[in-house]
Design a protein around this motif. Structure first.
Motif, PDB file in Angstrom:
ATOM      1  N   ALA A 112      12.712  -3.723  -2.828  1.00 60.96           N
ATOM      2  CA  ALA A 112      13.519  -2.495  -2.757  1.00 60.96           C
ATOM      3  C   ALA A 112      12.700  -1.326  -2.192  1.00 60.96           C
ATOM      4  N   LEU A 113      11.417  -1.258  -2.532  1.00 62.32           N
ATOM      5  CA  LEU A 113      10.559  -0.210  -1.960  1.00 62.32           C
ATOM      6  C   LEU A 113      10.455  -0.406  -0.445  1.00 62.32           C
ATOM      7  N   PHE A 114      10.254  -1.655  -0.021  1.00 61.15           N
ATOM      8  CA  PHE A 114      10.162  -1.936   1.421  1.00 61.15           C
ATOM      9  C   PHE A 114      11.472  -1.556   2.118  1.00 61.15           C
ATOM     10  N   ARG A 115      12.613  -1.874   1.468  1.00 64.73           N
ATOM     11  CA  ARG A 115      13.910  -1.536   2.087  1.00 64.73           C
ATOM     12  C   ARG A 115      14.040  -0.019   2.216  1.00 64.73           C
ATOM     13  N   SER A 116      13.565   0.686   1.215  1.00 63.92           N
ATOM     14  CA  SER A 116      13.640   2.146   1.263  1.00 63.92           C
ATOM     15  C   SER A 116      12.791   2.690   2.421  1.00 63.92           C
ATOM     16  N   LEU A 117      11.603   2.108   2.616  1.00 65.74           N
ATOM     17  CA  LEU A 117      10.759   2.546   3.742  1.00 65.74           C
ATOM     18  C   LEU A 117      11.460   2.246   5.068  1.00 65.74           C
ATOM     19  N   ILE A 118      12.062   1.064   5.174  1.00 64.57           N
ATOM     20  CA  ILE A 118      12.764   0.710   6.420  1.00 64.57           C
ATOM     21  C   ILE A 118      13.875   1.728   6.683  1.00 64.57           C
ATOM     22  N   GLU A 119      14.633   2.063   5.631  1.00 64.04           N
ATOM     23  CA  GLU A 119      15.739   3.035   5.785  1.00 64.04           C
ATOM     24  C   GLU A 119      15.228   4.383   6.279  1.00 64.04           C
ATOM     25  N   GLN A 120      13.979   4.690   5.931  1.00 69.67           N
ATOM     26  CA  GLN A 120      13.388   5.976   6.345  1.00 69.67           C
ATOM     27  C   GLN A 120      12.694   5.855   7.693  1.00 69.67           C
ATOM     28  N   GLY A 121      12.880   4.729   8.365  1.00 71.25           N
ATOM     29  CA  GLY A 121      12.286   4.560   9.694  1.00 71.25           C
ATOM     30  C   GLY A 121      10.845   4.082   9.684  1.00 71.25           C
ATOM     31  N   MET A 122      10.394   3.566   8.526  1.00 64.05           N
ATOM     32  CA  MET A 122       9.003   3.088   8.435  1.00 64.05           C
ATOM     33  C   MET A 122       9.036   1.572   8.259  1.00 64.05           C
ATOM     34  N   ASN A 123       8.661   0.836   9.289  1.00 66.76           N
ATOM     35  CA  ASN A 123       8.782  -0.624   9.219  1.00 66.76           C
ATOM     36  C   ASN A 123       7.452  -1.320   8.919  1.00 66.76           C
ATOM     37  N   SER A 124       6.445  -0.560   8.545  1.00 65.84           N
ATOM     38  CA  SER A 124       5.162  -1.173   8.176  1.00 65.84           C
ATOM     39  C   SER A 124       4.634  -0.427   6.946  1.00 65.84           C
ATOM     40  N   ALA A 125       3.797  -1.116   6.177  1.00 66.40           N
ATOM     41  CA  ALA A 125       3.315  -0.473   4.945  1.00 66.40           C
ATOM     42  C   ALA A 125       1.939  -0.968   4.537  1.00 66.40           C
ATOM     43  N   LEU A 126       1.255  -0.090   3.836  1.00 62.61           N
ATOM     44  CA  LEU A 126      -0.079  -0.360   3.300  1.00 62.61           C
ATOM     45  C   LEU A 126      -0.032  -0.173   1.790  1.00 62.61           C
ATOM     46  N   LEU A 127      -0.885  -0.867   1.087  1.00 61.32           N
ATOM     47  CA  LEU A 127      -0.971  -0.718  -0.378  1.00 61.32           C
ATOM     48  C   LEU A 127      -2.430  -0.954  -0.775  1.00 61.32           C
ATOM     49  N   TRP A 128      -2.959  -0.109  -1.644  1.00 60.87           N
ATOM     50  CA  TRP A 128      -4.339  -0.278  -2.111  1.00 60.87           C
ATOM     51  C   TRP A 128      -4.335  -0.876  -3.510  1.00 60.87           C
ATOM     52  N   VAL A 129      -5.200  -1.867  -3.716  1.00 59.19           N
ATOM     53  CA  VAL A 129      -5.294  -2.490  -5.039  1.00 59.19           C
ATOM     54  C   VAL A 129      -6.779  -2.625  -5.392  1.00 59.19           C
ATOM     55  N   LEU A 130      -7.105  -2.409  -6.649  1.00 55.54           N
ATOM     56  CA  LEU A 130      -8.498  -2.577  -7.071  1.00 55.54           C
ATOM     57  C   LEU A 130      -8.923  -4.023  -6.824  1.00 55.54           C
ATOM     58  N   ALA A 131     -10.118  -4.192  -6.279  1.00 56.71           N
ATOM     59  CA  ALA A 131     -10.581  -5.542  -5.906  1.00 56.71           C
ATOM     60  C   ALA A 131     -10.642  -6.466  -7.118  1.00 56.71           C
ATOM     61  N   ALA A 132     -10.841  -5.886  -8.308  1.00 55.17           N
ATOM     62  CA  ALA A 132     -10.939  -6.713  -9.514  1.00 55.17           C
ATOM     63  C   ALA A 132      -9.575  -7.020 -10.129  1.00 55.17           C
ATOM     64  N   ASN A 133      -8.515  -6.525  -9.516  1.00 53.71           N
ATOM     65  CA  ASN A 133      -7.176  -6.698 -10.096  1.00 53.71           C
ATOM     66  C   ASN A 133      -6.522  -7.982  -9.567  1.00 53.71           C
ATOM     67  N   PRO A 134      -6.208  -8.922 -10.457  1.00 50.82           N
ATOM     68  CA  PRO A 134      -5.574 -10.167  -9.986  1.00 50.82           C
ATOM     69  C   PRO A 134      -4.220  -9.938  -9.325  1.00 50.82           C
ATOM     70  N   ALA A 135      -3.659  -8.724  -9.444  1.00 49.22           N
ATOM     71  CA  ALA A 135      -2.370  -8.426  -8.782  1.00 49.22           C
ATOM     72  C   ALA A 135      -2.461  -8.628  -7.274  1.00 49.22           C
ATOM     73  N   GLN A 136      -3.716  -8.620  -6.740  1.00 48.30           N
ATOM     74  CA  GLN A 136      -3.827  -8.793  -5.284  1.00 48.30           C
ATOM     75  C   GLN A 136      -3.237 -10.134  -4.839  1.00 48.30           C
ATOM     76  N   PHE A 137      -3.258 -11.139  -5.726  1.00 47.92           N
ATOM     77  CA  PHE A 137      -2.705 -12.446  -5.347  1.00 47.92           C
ATOM     78  C   PHE A 137      -1.175 -12.386  -5.275  1.00 47.92           C
ATOM     79  N   PHE A 138      -0.601 -11.502  -6.082  1.00 51.76           N
ATOM     80  CA  PHE A 138       0.839 -11.254  -5.983  1.00 51.76           C
ATOM     81  C   PHE A 138       1.163 -10.686  -4.590  1.00 51.76           C
ATOM     82  N   TYR A 139       0.342  -9.728  -4.133  1.00 53.74           N
ATOM     83  CA  TYR A 139       0.620  -9.120  -2.823  1.00 53.74           C
ATOM     84  C   TYR A 139       0.433 -10.131  -1.691  1.00 53.74           C
ATOM     85  N   GLN A 140      -0.533 -11.033  -1.869  1.00 51.40           N
ATOM     86  CA  GLN A 140      -0.680 -12.107  -0.867  1.00 51.40           C
ATOM     87  C   GLN A 140       0.568 -12.989  -0.869  1.00 51.40           C
TER      88      GLN A 140
END
Ligand SMILES: CC(C)(COP(=O)(O)OP(=O)(O)OC[C@H]1O[C@@H](n2cnc3c(N)ncnc32)[C@H](O)[C@@H]1OP(=O)(O)O)[C@@H](O)C(=O)NCCC(=O)NCCS
Length: 182
Positions: A112-140
């Motif tokens: 839904a966040l990505f869809r909101s960015l697309i609606e605003q004319g932004m078709n690419s996105a960046l996100l920062w995650v702490l290197a020690a945070n296993p959430a990075q595998f979710f983003y992969q």
């Protein structure tokens, strides 16, 4: 059933509760204990109230809501200056209550966040995650590519962060894309 909707100022307390709980659970051993102990849901509520009262046109705050109430939140907007990277949008926050992780809310919020960015004319996105945070595998798993590294001073600790990039959000959230949701 969980729905994703735009947050209102009335959601500030619920967002603050999820924010403090998930930070304490996710960042124990990563961020200084003293800072996590000092976090206050009341201060976070004031801070989120301010954000939600003064949202700029490019900014979006979403909540995931189950029968029990708000179980997660995320925010995005134009990419902040300073990274030197060529992405249009940025996901600033994404947190799902520990009791509700692994049930699809994070994917629903990110899509839904990505869809909101697309609606605003932004078709690419960046996100920062702490290197020690296993959430990075979710983003992969959500199709993000590791595109940058930086060191951030957070509460007195200098910590490595990894930047994940999505070059084509339409493809990422489109049918069959890694972040498509039914
Ligand atoms: C990271 C987070 C947002 C993911 O949300 P979630 O609701 O738990 O994830 P979902 O259930 O939507 O998972 C979607 C997919 O990603 C996968 N996934 C989720 N977390 C994962 C992880 N840590 N490692 C690998 N894969 C993961 C799931 O298996 C699922 O795969 P599927 O679509 O094939 O079934 C959530 O776990 C969270 O808030 N974590 C703690 C806070 C945090 O670190 N936030 C990120 C700050 S940058």
């Amino acid at each position: 059933m969980t729905i994703v909707r735009r947050a209102t100022v009335d959601d500030a307390s619920s967002i603050a509760r999820v924010h403090v709980e998930t930070w304490r659970a996710s960042y124990a051993g990563i961020l200084p204990d003293s800072a996590l102990v000092k976090m206050s849901a009341d201060r976070q509520r004031s801070s989120w109230s301010r954000v939600l009262n003064r949202l700029e046109g490019h900014q979006t705050v979403l909540v995931a809501e189950a029968a029990s109430g708000v179980i997660g939140f995320g925010s995005c907007g134009s990419m902040r200056a300073g990274s030197g990277l060529a992405y249009r949008g940025e996901v600033f926050t994404l947190y799902v209550d520990t009791d509700h992780q692994g049930q699809g809310a994070g994917k629903g919020l990110l899509a839904a966040l990505f869809r909101s960015l697309i609606e605003q004319g932004m078709n690419s996105a960046l996100l920062w995650v702490l290197a020690a945070n296993p959430a990075q595998f979710f983003y992969q798993a959500m199709g993000g590519n590791r595109v940058a590294e930086r060191h951030e001073l957070l509460w007195g600790a200098t910590l490595p962060e990894i930047g994940y990039g999505w070059a084509d959000l339409s493809r990422t959230v489109g049918a069959g894309g890694p972040c498509s949701v039914s």
